[in-house]
Design a protein around this motif. Structure first.
Motif, PDB file in Angstrom:
ATOM      1  N   GLU A  23       0.575   6.360  -6.972  1.00 52.87           N
ATOM      2  CA  GLU A  23      -0.628   7.189  -7.123  1.00 52.87           C
ATOM      3  C   GLU A  23      -0.280   8.671  -7.056  1.00 52.87           C
ATOM      4  OE1 GLU A  23      -3.652   5.981  -4.204  1.00 52.87           O
ATOM      5  OE2 GLU A  23      -2.632   4.044  -4.209  1.00 52.87           O
ATOM      6  N   HIS A  83       0.820  -1.208   0.000  1.00 52.59           N
ATOM      7  CA  HIS A  83       0.000   0.000   0.000  1.00 52.59           C
ATOM      8  C   HIS A  83       0.861   1.268   0.000  1.00 52.59           C
ATOM      9  CE1 HIS A  83      -3.366  -2.714   1.162  1.00 52.59           C
ATOM     10  NE2 HIS A  83      -4.048  -1.853   0.438  1.00 52.59           N
ATOM     11  N   SER A 124      -1.959   2.913 -13.614  1.00 50.87           N
ATOM     12  CA  SER A 124      -2.209   1.533 -13.220  1.00 50.87           C
ATOM     13  C   SER A 124      -2.282   0.630 -14.446  1.00 50.87           C
ATOM     14  CB  SER A 124      -3.508   1.437 -12.411  1.00 50.87           C
ATOM     15  OG  SER A 124      -3.777   0.101 -12.034  1.00 50.87           O
ATOM     16  N   LEU A 174      -3.401  -0.331  -7.939  1.00 47.04           N
ATOM     17  CA  LEU A 174      -3.289   0.942  -7.230  1.00 47.04           C
ATOM     18  C   LEU A 174      -4.599   1.171  -6.500  1.00 47.04           C
ATOM     19  CD1 LEU A 174      -1.523   3.201  -9.896  1.00 47.04           C
ATOM     20  CD2 LEU A 174      -0.493   1.848  -8.060  1.00 47.04           C
ATOM     21  N   SER A 196       1.906   1.582  -3.557  1.00 49.08           N
ATOM     22  CA  SER A 196       0.756   2.074  -4.308  1.00 49.08           C
ATOM     23  C   SER A 196       0.586   3.569  -4.099  1.00 49.08           C
ATOM     24  CB  SER A 196      -0.514   1.337  -3.871  1.00 49.08           C
ATOM     25  OG  SER A 196      -1.656   1.871  -4.517  1.00 49.08           O
TER      26      SER A 196
END
Length: 294
Positions: A137, A130, A237, A244, A133
Motif C-alpha cells: 500500500e 497485514h 491491488s 490490500l 499489505s
C-alpha cells in the motif's frame, strides 16, 4: 534553462546517488519548519488552531516558493546546479524502492521494523499478511506522492510547482491527522493536499491501465474510502491480485499478500515509473509544458 537537460540530470542523480543528505534536503527543511511551529504553538480553540495551522502552511509554502525561484536569480552555471538539485529533491524514485525492499524478509520483527519506517499506522500488532499489505500500500500511495505528482506539477509550473507540491505533501504527512492535536491545526494542510493530489492520483491509476484495464476499473469503483490515496492502492491491488487493506479504513479483494508479492509490486512500480518518465521526457522535449522556460 533547458528543462529536459535539467530533468535528465536530476533523474540520473536520483537513480545513481539517491537522496541528498538530510541536513541539506529541502523536504527535511519543510518538515523542520512545520515541526518547529507545531511544537511551539499551544492549542487554544478550533478557530484559532485552524488559523494557526493555515498560517503555518502558508509560511512553509512561501519558503518552498522562494527556494524554487532562487535558481532564476543565480549566475550560470550555479543556476543549473540549483535547478537540478531542487528538482531532484522533489521526487524520490530510488529511495522508495529501497524502503520497500527492506520489508522483504522472513523475520517478522525485522519486517515490522521496516514497515514502521514507511507507514503511520501502529504495526506492533500486525501479522505478516497485514505487514505485507502495508508495504505494498505504501509503495502504491507513494508512487503518486513521490513520483507522479511532483513531476506533474513540475510539468505545469516548473520548479515552483514541484517544490510547493512537495511542501504541501510534507505538511499533510506531519500535520494531517484526525486526532485531538491536529484535527483543526492540520485541517488546512490536509485539505490542500487533497486538492493538489486529486488529478495526480487518478493519473497514476491511468498509468496502470496497460497492466490490466478491466480489473483496474472494477477495483477503482471500489475505492470510495479516501478522496485520493486509495485510488493508486486499488490499481496495485488489481494488478497483483492480492488483498490490500487497512483495517477499519479500506479493503480490496484478493489472495493474502506474501513476500513474493512485494517483489512483484516493485516490478510493477518500475514499469509504471518508466512509463511516466517517458511521458514527462517527451513533453519536455516537445516544449508542450512551460517548466523552466519562463
Amino acid at each position: 534553462m533547458d528543462a529536459l537537460a535539467v530533468f535528465v540530470l536530476a533523474l540520473l542523480w536520483d537513480l545513481l546517488l539517491g537522496e541528498p543528505p538530510a541536513l541539506v534536503h529541502p523536504v527535511v527543511w519543510f518538515g523542520k519548519l512545520a515541526g518547529l511551529i507545531d511544537s511551539r504553538y499551544k492549542r487554544r480553540s478550533p478557530e484559532l488552531d485552524f488559523l494557526a495551522g493555515m498560517a503555518t502552511a502558508v509560511l512553509v509554502i512561501a519558503f518552498a516558493f522562494l527556494l524554487s525561484i532562487s535558481p532564476f536569480f543565480a549566475p550560470y552555471p550555479l543556476n543549473y546546479a540549483l535547478a537540478v538539485y531542487f528538482i531532484k529533491s522533489s521526487f524520490a524514485i530510488r529511495s522508495l524502492h529501497e524502503h520497500i525492499a527492506r520489508t522483504i524478509t522472513d523475520d517478522i520483527e525485522e519486517k515490522r521494523k521496516a514497515v514502521s519506517m514507511i507507514v503511520s499506522r501502529d504495526v506492533r500488532e500486525l501479522d505478516e499478511p497485514h505487514l505485507n499489505s502495508a508495504s505494498i500500500e505504501s509503495l502504491a500511495e507513494n508512487l503518486n506522492d513521490s513520483v507522479v505528482a511532483p513531476l506533474f506539477y513540475f510539468l505545469l509550473f516548473g520548479l515552483p510547482g514541484a517544490l510547493v507540491y512537495r511542501a504541501v505533501n510534507t505538511l499533510d504527512a506531519m500535520l494531517g491527522y484526525r486526532n485531538e492535536r491536529y484535527e483543526y491545526f492540520g485541517k488546512f494542510s490536509a485539505r490542500l493536499d487533497d486538492v493538489l493530489n486529486f488529478v495526480p492520483a487518478r493519473l497514476t491509476v491511468l498509468l496502470y491501465l496497460p497492466l490490466g484495464e478491466r480489473k483496474i476499473f472494477r477495483y477503482y469503483r471500489l475505492a470510495r474510502f479516501k478522496i485520493n490515496s486509495d485510488k493508486p492502492i486499488a490499481a496495485m491491488s488489481a494488478v497483483l491480485g492480492v488483498r490490500l487493506e487497512k483495517p477499519g479504513v479500506y479493503r480490496f479483494p484478493g489472495r493474502t499478500p506474501e513476500n513474493e508479492d512485494i517483489k512483484r509490486a516493485l516490478k510493477v512500480y518500475w514499469l509504471v515509473v518508466a512509463e511516466w518518465l517517458i511521458i514527462v521526457s517527451l513533453l519536455l522535449a516537445t516544449e508542450v509544458c512551460p517548466c523552466l522556460s519562463q
